[in-house]
Scaffold this motif. Structure first.
Motif, mmCIF file in Angstrom:
data_model
loop_
_atom_site.group_PDB
_atom_site.id
_atom_site.type_symbol
_atom_site.label_atom_id
_atom_site.label_comp_id
_atom_site.label_asym_id
_atom_site.label_seq_id
_atom_site.Cartn_x
_atom_site.Cartn_y
_atom_site.Cartn_z
ATOM 1 N N ILE A 74 42.812 73.910 -13.784
ATOM 2 C CA ILE A 74 42.071 74.121 -12.547
ATOM 3 C C ILE A 74 42.972 74.978 -11.674
ATOM 4 O O ILE A 74 44.129 74.618 -11.429
ATOM 5 N N VAL A 75 42.465 76.114 -11.234
ATOM 6 C CA VAL A 75 43.248 77.051 -10.437
ATOM 7 C C VAL A 75 42.685 77.090 -9.022
ATOM 8 O O VAL A 75 41.491 77.336 -8.837
ATOM 9 N N LEU A 76 43.548 76.831 -8.040
ATOM 10 C CA LEU A 76 43.139 76.889 -6.639
ATOM 11 C C LEU A 76 43.645 78.180 -6.024
ATOM 12 O O LEU A 76 44.837 78.489 -6.096
ATOM 13 N N ILE A 77 42.718 78.944 -5.451
ATOM 14 C CA ILE A 77 43.084 80.165 -4.729
ATOM 15 C C ILE A 77 42.564 80.029 -3.303
ATOM 16 O O ILE A 77 41.760 79.148 -3.001
ATOM 17 N N GLY A 78 43.003 80.923 -2.450
ATOM 18 C CA GLY A 78 42.538 80.933 -1.068
ATOM 19 C C GLY A 78 43.644 81.401 -0.141
ATOM 20 O O GLY A 78 44.810 81.492 -0.523
ATOM 21 N N PHE A 79 43.267 81.684 1.067
ATOM 22 C CA PHE A 79 44.201 82.171 2.076
ATOM 23 C C PHE A 79 45.216 81.078 2.413
ATOM 24 O O PHE A 79 44.972 79.891 2.185
ATOM 25 N N MET A 80 46.346 81.478 2.971
ATOM 26 C CA MET A 80 47.347 80.502 3.401
ATOM 27 C C MET A 80 46.724 79.507 4.377
ATOM 28 O O MET A 80 45.816 79.846 5.140
ATOM 29 N N GLY A 81 47.197 78.283 4.297
ATOM 30 C CA GLY A 81 46.728 77.270 5.236
ATOM 31 C C GLY A 81 45.375 76.666 4.918
ATOM 32 O O GLY A 81 44.833 75.925 5.737
ATOM 33 N N THR A 82 44.832 76.962 3.751
ATOM 34 C CA THR A 82 43.537 76.382 3.401
ATOM 35 C C THR A 82 43.677 75.056 2.657
ATOM 36 O O THR A 82 42.677 74.391 2.410
ATOM 37 N N GLY A 83 44.894 74.691 2.292
ATOM 38 C CA GLY A 83 45.133 73.390 1.681
ATOM 39 C C GLY A 83 45.356 73.384 0.183
ATOM 40 O O GLY A 83 45.257 72.336 -0.457
ATOM 41 N N LYS A 84 45.684 74.519 -0.404
ATOM 42 C CA LYS A 84 45.825 74.599 -1.856
ATOM 43 C C LYS A 84 46.877 73.641 -2.400
ATOM 44 O O LYS A 84 46.641 72.949 -3.391
ATOM 45 N N THR A 85 48.023 73.577 -1.757
ATOM 46 C CA THR A 85 49.101 72.713 -2.244
ATOM 47 C C THR A 85 48.749 71.240 -2.071
ATOM 48 O O THR A 85 48.881 70.448 -3.007
ATOM 49 N N ALA A 86 48.297 70.857 -0.897
ATOM 50 C CA ALA A 86 47.959 69.449 -0.645
ATOM 51 C C ALA A 86 46.830 68.982 -1.560
ATOM 52 O O ALA A 86 46.916 67.918 -2.188
ATOM 53 N N VAL A 87 45.777 69.769 -1.653
ATOM 54 C CA VAL A 87 44.643 69.413 -2.507
ATOM 55 C C VAL A 87 45.072 69.439 -3.973
ATOM 56 O O VAL A 87 44.732 68.542 -4.745
ATOM 57 N N GLY A 88 45.827 70.452 -4.343
ATOM 58 C CA GLY A 88 46.268 70.580 -5.731
ATOM 59 C C GLY A 88 47.112 69.419 -6.195
ATOM 60 O O GLY A 88 46.911 68.893 -7.301
ATOM 61 N N ARG A 89 48.056 69.008 -5.370
ATOM 62 C CA ARG A 89 48.907 67.856 -5.723
ATOM 63 C C ARG A 89 48.073 66.604 -5.949
ATOM 64 O O ARG A 89 48.243 65.880 -6.919
ATOM 65 N N ARG A 90 47.186 66.332 -5.000
ATOM 66 C CA ARG A 90 46.364 65.122 -5.081
ATOM 67 C C ARG A 90 45.400 65.203 -6.263
ATOM 68 O O ARG A 90 45.192 64.219 -6.971
ATOM 69 N N LEU A 91 44.805 66.362 -6.472
ATOM 70 C CA LEU A 91 43.878 66.543 -7.587
ATOM 71 C C LEU A 91 44.586 66.325 -8.924
ATOM 72 O O LEU A 91 44.063 65.645 -9.811
#
Length: 178
Positions: free
Chosen positions: A5-22
């Motif tokens: 699962i690859v998360l993309i998006g602008f900075m500050g959209t939550g990729k790291t926080a969501v990615g870790r939890r996911l």
């Protein structure tokens, strides 16, 4: 396509926080491409930008992307500018389902304005600068299989929405609209 699962998006959209939890929820490995650049260079992202500039950072990022797409059973949080290089996008799309996280520019501004680790905002952390960067990247994030607005949702809610999407068969190149 593999099971990443690859998360993309602008900075500050939550990729790291969501990615870790996911990743934790799904029992997958979590990979943050910015952290991988830091491991490869021995420098923080901000230091790479300061010492060598954005072009060097983007080159290092592209090398990291080539490596991480070989991984399986991962959640990959890609840096906000990964979409600036078409080859990165193609590689990430081949690695698994691509989910784009979005947010209202004012919310992005609130999330990033107090942090000093955003090289593209080093000189100007204003809402106007964020809107300018978003305009420059207009259309580049339109490569995802699924889009989630993180403006008013918690990390837990976003993770559940992604899991629901995947359980419904999402990621089969369905190109849902943003």
């Amino acid at each position: 396509m593999n099971d990443n699962i690859v998360l993309i998006g602008f900075m500050g959209t939550g990729k790291t926080a969501v990615g870790r939890r996911l990743a934790k929820e799904l029992g997958k490995k979590f990979i943050d491409t910015d952290k991988e650049v830091e491991k490869a260079t021995g420098l923080t992202v901000a230091q790479v930008f300061a010492k060598y500039g954005e072009t060097r950072f983007r080159s290092e990022e592209a090398l990291v992307i080539r490596k991480v797409v070989e991984e399986t059973n991962c959640v990959i949080a890609a840096g906000g500018g990964v979409v600036l290089r078409r080859e990165n996008v193609e590689l990430l799309r081949s690695a698994g389902v691509v989910i784009c996280l979005t947010a209202d520019p004012a919310v992005i501004h609130e999330r990033v304005k107090r942090r000093n680790n955003r090289p593209l905002l080093k000189k100007d952390k204003s809402l106007k600068r964020i809107e300018e960067l978003l305009r420059e990247r207009n259309g580049l994030y339109q490569v995802a299989d699924y889009y989630l607005d993180t403006t008013h949702a918690s990390v837990e809610e976003l993770v559940q929405q992604i899991i629901d999407y995947l359980r419904q068969g999402g990621g089969q190149n369905d190109q849902s609209t943003p």
